[in-house]
Write an enzyme that holds these catalytic residues in place. Structure first.
Site, PDB file in Angstrom:
ATOM      1  N   GLU A  28     -20.447   8.814   0.578  1.00 21.81           N
ATOM      2  CA  GLU A  28     -21.774   9.393   0.785  1.00 21.81           C
ATOM      3  C   GLU A  28     -22.462   9.720  -0.540  1.00 21.81           C
ATOM      4  O   GLU A  28     -23.673   9.540  -0.684  1.00 21.81           O
ATOM      5  CB  GLU A  28     -21.663  10.674   1.631  1.00 21.81           C
ATOM      6  CG  GLU A  28     -21.095  10.446   3.026  1.00 21.81           C
ATOM      7  CD  GLU A  28     -19.595  10.688   3.089  1.00 21.81           C
ATOM      8  OE1 GLU A  28     -19.143  11.265   4.086  1.00 21.81           O
ATOM      9  OE2 GLU A  28     -18.880  10.299   2.130  1.00 21.81           O
TER      10      GLU A  28
ATOM     11  N   ASP B 282      17.571  -9.051  -6.283  1.00 25.25           N
ATOM     12  CA  ASP B 282      16.374  -9.742  -6.777  1.00 25.25           C
ATOM     13  C   ASP B 282      15.795  -9.147  -8.063  1.00 25.25           C
ATOM     14  O   ASP B 282      14.986  -9.808  -8.721  1.00 25.25           O
ATOM     15  CB  ASP B 282      15.278  -9.736  -5.699  1.00 25.25           C
ATOM     16  CG  ASP B 282      15.675 -10.499  -4.453  1.00 25.25           C
ATOM     17  OD1 ASP B 282      16.653 -11.261  -4.513  1.00 25.25           O
ATOM     18  OD2 ASP B 282      15.006 -10.324  -3.419  1.00 25.25           O
TER      19      ASP B 282
END
Length: 378
Positions: A55, A203
């Site tokens: 706003e 990983d």
């Protein structure tokens, strides 16, 4: 040019709100459009926590012309002081005539109070325009406020026969380049990325957004569920910009291993242990809510995701299917142990998309007896 009605203007505001996706936690996504005499005179979005709300951006663009205008905002304007002043007060001060709101803010500091503040100032308020779309847009925020935990999204990339890696653990790459690019965008859209310690060890992932139109202003919070603190201080994620949060048990958090990880840049988050001595995942995801996380993208592994599903903590599934067959390897899930097909977790499929030669299934688990719907009405 056809006249702009309430729904079309609210749809513009919803599109603007998406500009802040992944950057606003703990705040919601909010977009705002200001119209006067059939002309759009102001637009804005909340782009990052701690910065002006939608706003305010729109009012700054509109300037003095905001007096007597109609404001379209996707979420009830805030009425309390946080990092920024109340938006409801800013609208009153600007002299707007009418405010159209999509959804009420579920935050008890705001809920209903923003509307009351506007009406007390003589401003006409219309609420509920595209409410369902607005609530769905802020599912993560609503989950944190209403359920005390972030929305948990499981992202998986598997072969057609359900494996996420070969028997050796090799997994680069299951899917093609187009799917991997989308994963980078998904990371950008979530406030946190989580893996289990098995994936972290196998990983050594960085868990960062590394490609896309622009580097995000704030990298997602990296989360590792690590009950025994096995994450090495040499882990690549500890050398990346942003925060790494290691969720572990209170017992493990008191060890020298925790001190070494802190010295390497990790933050340690101790939580209660379950009966198996591992991190209680229900408590762990609540801990993420304490960090202001609205949504978390879980990228593995099979043990962690299976445990989350058992606890009914997975809210959405994004499942990439590569046209490959391994015939063995590391499965996407393990240990759920249904005895019959009736015991399987049913998924409500929302859409199926293609990315190169890969398919992607977007779905929601529907747990037996589940009633809660964070994108429904309060």
């Amino acid at each position: 040019m056809p006249a702009l009605d309430d729904e079309s203007l609210m749809r513009m505001a919803l599109q603007l709100a998406e500009l802040g996706r992944g950057q606003t936690s703990p705040n919601p996504l909010v977009g705002c459009v200001i119209v006067k005499d059939g002309e759009i005179i102001g637009q804005g979005a909340h782009l990052r926590a701690g910065t002006p709300h939608a706003e305010v951006h729109a009012l700054r663009m509109a300037g003095e012309r905001a007096a007597g205008a109609t404001v379209y905002v996707t979420l009830e304007p805030c009425s309390h002081y946080g990092r920024t002043p109340p938006c409801a007060d800013a609208l009153v001060a600007a002299g707007v005539r009418r405010v159209v709101i999509a959804a009420e803010d579920p935050d008890p500091r705001v809920s209903g109070r923003g509307v009351a503040r506007l009406r007390a100032a003589g401003i006409e308020v219309v609420s509920g325009v595209l409410a369902e779309e607005a609530q769905r847009q802020n599912e993560g925020f609503r989950s944190r406020i209403l359920r005390g935990r972030p929305q948990v999204v499981w992202k998986c990339a598997a072969t057609l026969d359900g494996y996420i890696a070969a028997e050796t653990g090799h997994s680069q790459y299951v899917t093609g380049a187009s799917s991997r690019a989308l994963v980078q965008e998904l990371r950008r859209q979530h406030a946190a990325i989580a893996v289990g310690i098995g994936t972290a060890l196998a990983d050594d992932p960085r868990l960062t957004v590394r490609s896309g139109p622009a580097t995000p202003a704030r990298q997602p919070l990296r989360v590792v569920f690590d009950s025994r603190l096995r994450l090495p201080v040499s882990a690549r994620m500890l050398r990346e910009p942003g925060r790494t949060l290691v969720v572990t048990t209170a017992e493990a958090a008191a060890t020298d291993g925790a001190r070494r990880l802190r010295d390497a840049g990790a933050e340690i988050a101790p939580v209660a242990a379950g009966p198996d001595g591992r991190v209680d995942l229900a408590v762990a995801v609540q801990r993420l809510a304490d960090e202001g996380i609205n949504e978390v993208l879980v990228e593995g592994g099979s043990t962690l995701v299976s445990a989350l599903l058992k606890r009914r903590l997975v809210d959405k599934v994004i499942y990439f299917i590569a046209p490959k067959l391994l015939g063995g390897g590391i499965p996407a899930l393990t240990g759920l142990g249904p005895r019959t097909m009736a015991d399987a977790v049913p998924l409500e499929v929302e859409r199926v998309t293609t990315h190169g030669t890969d398919l992607c299934l977007w779905a929601r688990p529907r747990y037996e007896g589940e009633m809660e719907d964070v994108h429904g009405s309060d």
